[in-house]
Design a protein around this motif. Structure first.
Motif, PDB file in Angstrom:
ATOM      1  N   ASP A 262       1.842  -9.388  -4.247  1.00  0.00           N
ATOM      2  CA  ASP A 262       0.866  -9.863  -5.227  1.00  0.00           C
ATOM      3  C   ASP A 262       0.062  -8.722  -5.821  1.00  0.00           C
ATOM      4  O   ASP A 262      -0.532  -8.875  -6.888  1.00  0.00           O
ATOM      5  N   ALA A 263       0.010  -7.600  -5.110  1.00  0.00           N
ATOM      6  CA  ALA A 263      -0.784  -6.458  -5.565  1.00  0.00           C
ATOM      7  C   ALA A 263      -0.218  -5.171  -4.981  1.00  0.00           C
ATOM      8  O   ALA A 263       0.428  -5.181  -3.931  1.00  0.00           O
ATOM      9  N   VAL A 264      -0.481  -4.072  -5.683  1.00  0.00           N
ATOM     10  CA  VAL A 264      -0.064  -2.741  -5.238  1.00  0.00           C
ATOM     11  C   VAL A 264      -1.278  -1.835  -5.276  1.00  0.00           C
ATOM     12  O   VAL A 264      -2.019  -1.815  -6.262  1.00  0.00           O
ATOM     13  N   ALA A 265      -1.482  -1.087  -4.193  1.00  0.00           N
ATOM     14  CA  ALA A 265      -2.553  -0.092  -4.132  1.00  0.00           C
ATOM     15  C   ALA A 265      -1.917   1.267  -3.875  1.00  0.00           C
ATOM     16  O   ALA A 265      -1.425   1.527  -2.774  1.00  0.00           O
ATOM     17  N   ALA A 266      -1.899   2.115  -4.888  1.00  0.00           N
ATOM     18  CA  ALA A 266      -1.341   3.463  -4.762  1.00  0.00           C
ATOM     19  C   ALA A 266      -2.493   4.391  -4.391  1.00  0.00           C
ATOM     20  O   ALA A 266      -3.283   4.790  -5.254  1.00  0.00           O
ATOM     21  N   VAL A 267      -2.613   4.700  -3.101  1.00  0.00           N
ATOM     22  CA  VAL A 267      -3.795   5.428  -2.611  1.00  0.00           C
ATOM     23  C   VAL A 267      -3.443   6.691  -1.834  1.00  0.00           C
ATOM     24  O   VAL A 267      -4.208   7.135  -0.990  1.00  0.00           O
ATOM     25  N   SER A 268      -2.292   7.293  -2.130  1.00  0.00           N
ATOM     26  CA  SER A 268      -1.930   8.529  -1.439  1.00  0.00           C
ATOM     27  C   SER A 268      -2.879   9.655  -1.867  1.00  0.00           C
ATOM     28  O   SER A 268      -3.681   9.490  -2.787  1.00  0.00           O
ATOM     29  N   GLU A 269      -2.754  10.803  -1.216  1.00  0.00           N
ATOM     30  CA  GLU A 269      -3.599  11.949  -1.560  1.00  0.00           C
ATOM     31  C   GLU A 269      -3.152  12.637  -2.844  1.00  0.00           C
ATOM     32  O   GLU A 269      -3.856  13.485  -3.371  1.00  0.00           O
ATOM     33  N   ASP A 270      -1.993  12.283  -3.362  1.00  0.00           N
ATOM     34  CA  ASP A 270      -1.388  12.963  -4.499  1.00  0.00           C
ATOM     35  C   ASP A 270      -1.541  12.116  -5.770  1.00  0.00           C
ATOM     36  O   ASP A 270      -0.907  11.065  -5.905  1.00  0.00           O
ATOM     37  N   ASP A 271      -2.378  12.584  -6.689  1.00  0.00           N
ATOM     38  CA  ASP A 271      -2.625  11.844  -7.931  1.00  0.00           C
ATOM     39  C   ASP A 271      -1.336  11.553  -8.698  1.00  0.00           C
ATOM     40  O   ASP A 271      -1.161  10.455  -9.229  1.00  0.00           O
ATOM     41  N   SER A 272      -0.430  12.537  -8.779  1.00  0.00           N
ATOM     42  CA  SER A 272       0.789  12.336  -9.564  1.00  0.00           C
ATOM     43  C   SER A 272       1.703  11.292  -8.918  1.00  0.00           C
ATOM     44  O   SER A 272       2.324  10.489  -9.623  1.00  0.00           O
TER      45      SER A 272
ATOM     46  N   VAL B 187       0.858  -1.180   0.000  1.00  0.00           N
ATOM     47  CA  VAL B 187       0.000   0.000   0.000  1.00  0.00           C
ATOM     48  C   VAL B 187       0.894   1.229   0.000  1.00  0.00           C
ATOM     49  O   VAL B 187       1.835   1.321   0.798  1.00  0.00           O
ATOM     50  N   ILE B 188       0.594   2.150  -0.880  1.00  0.00           N
ATOM     51  CA  ILE B 188       1.339   3.400  -0.970  1.00  0.00           C
ATOM     52  C   ILE B 188       0.433   4.524  -0.497  1.00  0.00           C
ATOM     53  O   ILE B 188      -0.613   4.778  -1.101  1.00  0.00           O
ATOM     54  N   GLY B 189       0.817   5.147   0.602  1.00  0.00           N
ATOM     55  CA  GLY B 189       0.038   6.251   1.166  1.00  0.00           C
ATOM     56  C   GLY B 189      -0.682   5.831   2.432  1.00  0.00           C
ATOM     57  O   GLY B 189      -1.271   4.756   2.499  1.00  0.00           O
ATOM     58  N   CYS B 190      -0.595   6.707   3.444  1.00  0.00           N
ATOM     59  CA  CYS B 190      -1.216   6.387   4.732  1.00  0.00           C
ATOM     60  C   CYS B 190      -2.051   7.569   5.231  1.00  0.00           C
ATOM     61  O   CYS B 190      -1.992   7.936   6.392  1.00  0.00           O
ATOM     62  N   ASP B 191      -2.827   8.169   4.322  1.00  0.00           N
ATOM     63  CA  ASP B 191      -3.794   9.164   4.766  1.00  0.00           C
ATOM     64  C   ASP B 191      -4.981   8.401   5.345  1.00  0.00           C
ATOM     65  O   ASP B 191      -4.864   7.225   5.669  1.00  0.00           O
ATOM     66  N   GLN B 192      -6.121   9.024   5.470  1.00  0.00           N
ATOM     67  CA  GLN B 192      -7.284   8.326   6.043  1.00  0.00           C
ATOM     68  C   GLN B 192      -7.667   7.106   5.219  1.00  0.00           C
ATOM     69  O   GLN B 192      -7.978   6.048   5.770  1.00  0.00           O
ATOM     70  N   VAL B 193      -7.630   7.237   3.903  1.00  0.00           N
ATOM     71  CA  VAL B 193      -7.978   6.118   3.031  1.00  0.00           C
ATOM     72  C   VAL B 193      -6.959   4.994   3.179  1.00  0.00           C
ATOM     73  O   VAL B 193      -7.312   3.831   3.379  1.00  0.00           O
ATOM     74  N   GLY B 194      -5.690   5.327   3.088  1.00  0.00           N
ATOM     75  CA  GLY B 194      -4.642   4.321   3.183  1.00  0.00           C
ATOM     76  C   GLY B 194      -4.644   3.585   4.506  1.00  0.00           C
ATOM     77  O   GLY B 194      -4.526   2.362   4.550  1.00  0.00           O
ATOM     78  N   ALA B 195      -4.775   4.334   5.599  1.00  0.00           N
ATOM     79  CA  ALA B 195      -4.769   3.703   6.926  1.00  0.00           C
ATOM     80  C   ALA B 195      -5.959   2.760   7.090  1.00  0.00           C
ATOM     81  O   ALA B 195      -5.805   1.644   7.592  1.00  0.00           O
ATOM     82  N   ALA B 196      -7.135   3.189   6.665  1.00  0.00           N
ATOM     83  CA  ALA B 196      -8.319   2.333   6.772  1.00  0.00           C
ATOM     84  C   ALA B 196      -8.189   1.104   5.876  1.00  0.00           C
ATOM     85  O   ALA B 196      -8.572  -0.009   6.261  1.00  0.00           O
TER      86      ALA B 196
END
Length: 137
Positions: free
Chosen positions: A71-81, A5-14
């Motif tokens: 097995d999988a990557v979730a790029a879910v940080s607050e920064d689209d770029s 998981v990439i990013g640990c904002d509210q979405v990433g942490a949850a």
């Protein structure tokens, strides 16, 4: 499954919490060490994975984060770029098949999917659809 998981904002942490609860092994890469404190914000949860502070657009940081064995990557940080770059690196350099990219801008979501072949999730569109459905009842 082993998921990066990439990013640990509210979405990433949850997301991390929910994925761990159903038995997945989680590695996390976050640029800001302060964001990792979100993992301690859940009363009934203790993060059991590996967290790394670093630039998720740097292939060496992604290697340290375990991308070669995931097995999988979730790029879910607050920064689209950042999400786009990390997702592209995961797909093209590390040949990960299952890569999901969070994109807040609906126009960019279409571009990322169409031109880069990325599986995208757009919270802006999902929120609009949920509000529309609720108001249409």
């Amino acid at each position: 499954m082993n998921i990066l998981v990439i990013g640990c904002d509210q979405v990433g942490a949850a997301l991390v919490r929910d994925l761990e609860r159903i038995g997945h092994d989680i590695s996390l890469v976050e640029r800001d060490s302060e964001q990792l404190k979100r993992l301690d914000g859940f009363d009934d949860y203790s993060f059991g994975g590996t967290a790394l502070v670093g630039d998720p657009t740097d292939p060496d940081v992604l290697k340290q984060g375990g991308i070669e064995n995931c097995d999988a990557v979730a790029a879910v940080s607050e920064d689209d770029s950042v999400n786009l770059m990390a997702a592209q690196i995961a797909k093209s350099i590390f040949q990960r098949e299952k890569v999901i990219c969070r994109v807040s801008d609906p126009h960019l979501q279409i571009l990322y999917h169409k031109y880069y072949g990325l599986e995208t999730i757009c919270p802006t569109i999902l929120t609009e659809q949920a509000v529309f459905r609720t108001l249409s009842k």
